[in-house]
Design an enzyme around this catalytic site. Structure first.
Site, PDB file in Angstrom:
ATOM      1  N   GLU A 132      35.535  42.268  31.058  1.00 53.48           N
ATOM      2  CA  GLU A 132      35.722  41.043  31.843  1.00 53.48           C
ATOM      3  C   GLU A 132      34.686  40.979  32.954  1.00 53.48           C
ATOM      4  O   GLU A 132      34.868  41.596  34.014  1.00 53.48           O
ATOM      5  CB  GLU A 132      37.126  41.004  32.443  1.00 53.48           C
ATOM      6  CG  GLU A 132      38.239  40.904  31.430  1.00 53.48           C
ATOM      7  CD  GLU A 132      39.534  40.420  32.071  1.00 53.48           C
ATOM      8  OE1 GLU A 132      40.017  39.355  31.682  1.00 53.48           O
ATOM      9  OE2 GLU A 132      40.040  41.101  32.973  1.00 53.48           O
ATOM     10  N   ASN A 151      47.194  37.142  30.104  1.00 61.30           N
ATOM     11  CA  ASN A 151      47.535  37.703  31.414  1.00 61.30           C
ATOM     12  C   ASN A 151      47.978  36.559  32.330  1.00 61.30           C
ATOM     13  O   ASN A 151      47.147  35.790  32.817  1.00 61.30           O
ATOM     14  CB  ASN A 151      46.322  38.430  31.995  1.00 61.30           C
ATOM     15  CG  ASN A 151      46.597  39.021  33.377  1.00 61.30           C
ATOM     16  OD1 ASN A 151      47.742  39.093  33.812  1.00 61.30           O
ATOM     17  ND2 ASN A 151      45.548  39.446  34.051  1.00 61.30           N
ATOM     18  N   HIS A 190      42.278  45.995  36.028  1.00 60.74           N
ATOM     19  CA  HIS A 190      41.807  44.612  36.158  1.00 60.74           C
ATOM     20  C   HIS A 190      40.989  44.478  37.437  1.00 60.74           C
ATOM     21  O   HIS A 190      41.277  45.112  38.446  1.00 60.74           O
ATOM     22  CB  HIS A 190      42.986  43.641  36.166  1.00 60.74           C
ATOM     23  CG  HIS A 190      42.574  42.216  35.972  1.00 60.74           C
ATOM     24  ND1 HIS A 190      42.075  41.453  36.994  1.00 60.74           N
ATOM     25  CD2 HIS A 190      42.568  41.420  34.869  1.00 60.74           C
ATOM     26  CE1 HIS A 190      41.784  40.249  36.535  1.00 60.74           C
ATOM     27  NE2 HIS A 190      42.074  40.202  35.246  1.00 60.74           N
ATOM     28  N   GLU A 215      40.891  42.326  39.658  1.00 61.32           N
ATOM     29  CA  GLU A 215      41.662  41.936  40.841  1.00 61.32           C
ATOM     30  C   GLU A 215      42.347  43.144  41.465  1.00 61.32           C
ATOM     31  O   GLU A 215      42.502  43.213  42.689  1.00 61.32           O
ATOM     32  CB  GLU A 215      42.672  40.841  40.465  1.00 61.32           C
ATOM     33  CG  GLU A 215      41.994  39.522  40.160  1.00 61.32           C
ATOM     34  CD  GLU A 215      42.751  38.625  39.209  1.00 61.32           C
ATOM     35  OE1 GLU A 215      42.174  37.604  38.790  1.00 61.32           O
ATOM     36  OE2 GLU A 215      43.919  38.935  38.879  1.00 61.32           O
ATOM     37  N   SER A 275      37.324  33.301  31.749  1.00 60.96           N
ATOM     38  CA  SER A 275      37.300  31.857  31.514  1.00 60.96           C
ATOM     39  C   SER A 275      37.252  31.505  30.020  1.00 60.96           C
ATOM     40  O   SER A 275      36.538  30.595  29.597  1.00 60.96           O
ATOM     41  CB  SER A 275      36.138  31.195  32.264  1.00 60.96           C
ATOM     42  OG  SER A 275      36.291  31.354  33.659  1.00 60.96           O
ATOM     43  N   GLY A 307      38.180  33.219  36.230  1.00 66.90           N
ATOM     44  CA  GLY A 307      38.733  32.128  37.022  1.00 66.90           C
ATOM     45  C   GLY A 307      37.700  31.216  37.648  1.00 66.90           C
ATOM     46  O   GLY A 307      38.038  30.361  38.462  1.00 66.90           O
ATOM     47  N   LYS A 363      49.110  36.754  35.245  1.00 75.16           N
ATOM     48  CA  LYS A 363      48.856  37.071  36.649  1.00 75.16           C
ATOM     49  C   LYS A 363      50.120  36.750  37.470  1.00 75.16           C
ATOM     50  O   LYS A 363      51.218  37.029  37.015  1.00 75.16           O
ATOM     51  CB  LYS A 363      47.599  36.361  37.149  1.00 75.16           C
ATOM     52  CG  LYS A 363      46.386  36.669  36.254  1.00 75.16           C
ATOM     53  CD  LYS A 363      45.083  36.208  36.824  1.00 75.16           C
ATOM     54  CE  LYS A 363      43.944  36.562  35.870  1.00 75.16           C
ATOM     55  NZ  LYS A 363      42.634  36.234  36.427  1.00 75.16           N
TER      56      LYS A 363
END
Length: 251
Positions: free
Chosen positions: A167, A10, A95, A97, A213, A173, A12
Site C-alpha cells: 500500500e 478494510n 497498516h 495508519e 484508492s 485515501g 477502518k
C-alpha cells in the site's frame, strides 16, 4: 499451483452506526460474488462478532489490529488469543495508519505478526512507501526494510499464513493510485526479495495484494498484472462498488 485471488475490505473506523453496518453487509449478502476469490472484511472491533454471525459463509472476517500478548494489563488492546477464541481468522497488521499515527515500528509489527501466527491467526501484512520515498527512488529499499523485520522473526513455514498488502502511503485515501505498471514493479520487487530472503517457494506462493484508492474503475486493469494477487480496499469497501472489485477477475 496458481495463487487464489484475494480481496480484503478494510472498513477502518467506519461506519458510525449499527444500521449503516447492516446496510453494508446486506449488499454483500445479496450480491453475486466470484466464488473463486477469497473475500475478507475488516470492521471495527466492536462489530467483529456480530458481523461474523450475520455475514454469508463465503465471507471471512478480520480484525484491524492486535497486540502481541495473549492477556494482561494492556488497556484498549485486543489479543490474538481473544480473536482466535471468537472465531476471527484474520488480522491486519502494519497498516500505514498504525505506523504513522500510532508510531508502530517495523520491529513492533514483526513482533505482533509472530504472535498472531503463533496463535493460528492469518495475517494481512501491510508495507509501503511515502511520496518523498517514491520520488527519490527508495520504494524497494523501504519496503524491503519493512519486510526484513518480519523475515527476521518468522520461520519459512509461517509464511503460508501471510498475505502481503503493498500500500503506497501516498495513494491511501488520496484518490491517487499507482499505475498498473508501478504496482506490478513493486509487487515483483517484493516477490524477488522473498525469494532471496526466505525461499523461492515462499515467493511463488505468497499472495501480494495492492491497496491504495482501489475502485471499481481501476481494479480491472490492476488485476491483470501477473504479480497483483488481489486488493486491500479502504473507502470503496463501504460502497456497493466493492462488489465490482471483488469480481475484478471475472470476464
Amino acid at each position: 499451483m496458481p495463487r487464489q485471488f484475494f480481496v480484503g475490505g478494510n472498513f477502518k473506523m467506519n461506519p458510525i452506526s449499527r444500521g449503516q453496518k447492516e446496510s453494508i453487509i446486506s449488499v454483500l449478502n445479496s450480491a453475486d460474488l466470484d466464488s473463486t476469490t477469497e473475500i475478507v472484511i475488516a470492521p471495527p472491533s466492536l462489530y467483529l462478532i456480530p458481523l461474523k454471525d450475520t455475514v454469508r459463509s463465503e465471507l471471512q472476517v478480520s480484525a484491524q489490529n492486535c497486540y502481541f500478548k495473549d492477556s494482561g494489563a494492556f488497556t484498549g488492546e485486543i489479543s490474538p488469543a481473544q480473536l482466535v477464541d471468537a472465531g476471527i481468522p484474520y488480522v491486519i497488521l502494519g497498516h500505514s495508519e498504525r505506523r504513522t499515527l500510532f508510531h508502530e515500528t517495523s520491529e513492533f509489527v514483526a513482533q505482533k505478526t509472530k504472535a498472531a501466527l503463533k496463535a493460528t491467526l492469518k495475517v494481512i501484512l501491510c508495507v509501503g512507501e511515502t511520496l518523498p520515498e517514491r520520488e527519490t527512488g527508495q520504494t524497494a529499499v523501504v519496503v524491503q526494510k519493512q519486510l526484513q523485520a518480519v523475515v527476521d522473526v518468522l520461520q519459512e513455514s509461517d509464511w503460508s499464513g501471510v498475505v502481503i498488502a503493498y500500500e503506497p502511503v501516498w495513494a491511501i485515501g488520496t484518490g491517487k493510485v499507482a499505475t498498473s505498471a508501478q504496482a506490478q514493479e513493486a509487487h515483483l520487487d517484493i516477490r524477488t526479495f522473498l525469494s532471496q530472503a526466505v525461499s523461492l517457494a515462499v515467493a511463488e506462493n505468497t499472495r501480494i495484494i495492492y491497496g491504495g484508492s482501489v475502485t471499481a474503475a481501476n481494479c480491472k486493469e490492476l488485476s491483470t498484472q501477473p504479480d497483483v494477487d488481489g486488493f486491500l480496499v479502504g473507502g470503496a469497501s463501504l460502497k456497493p462498488e466493492f462488489v465490482n472489485i471483488i469480481n475484478a477477475r471475472r470476464n
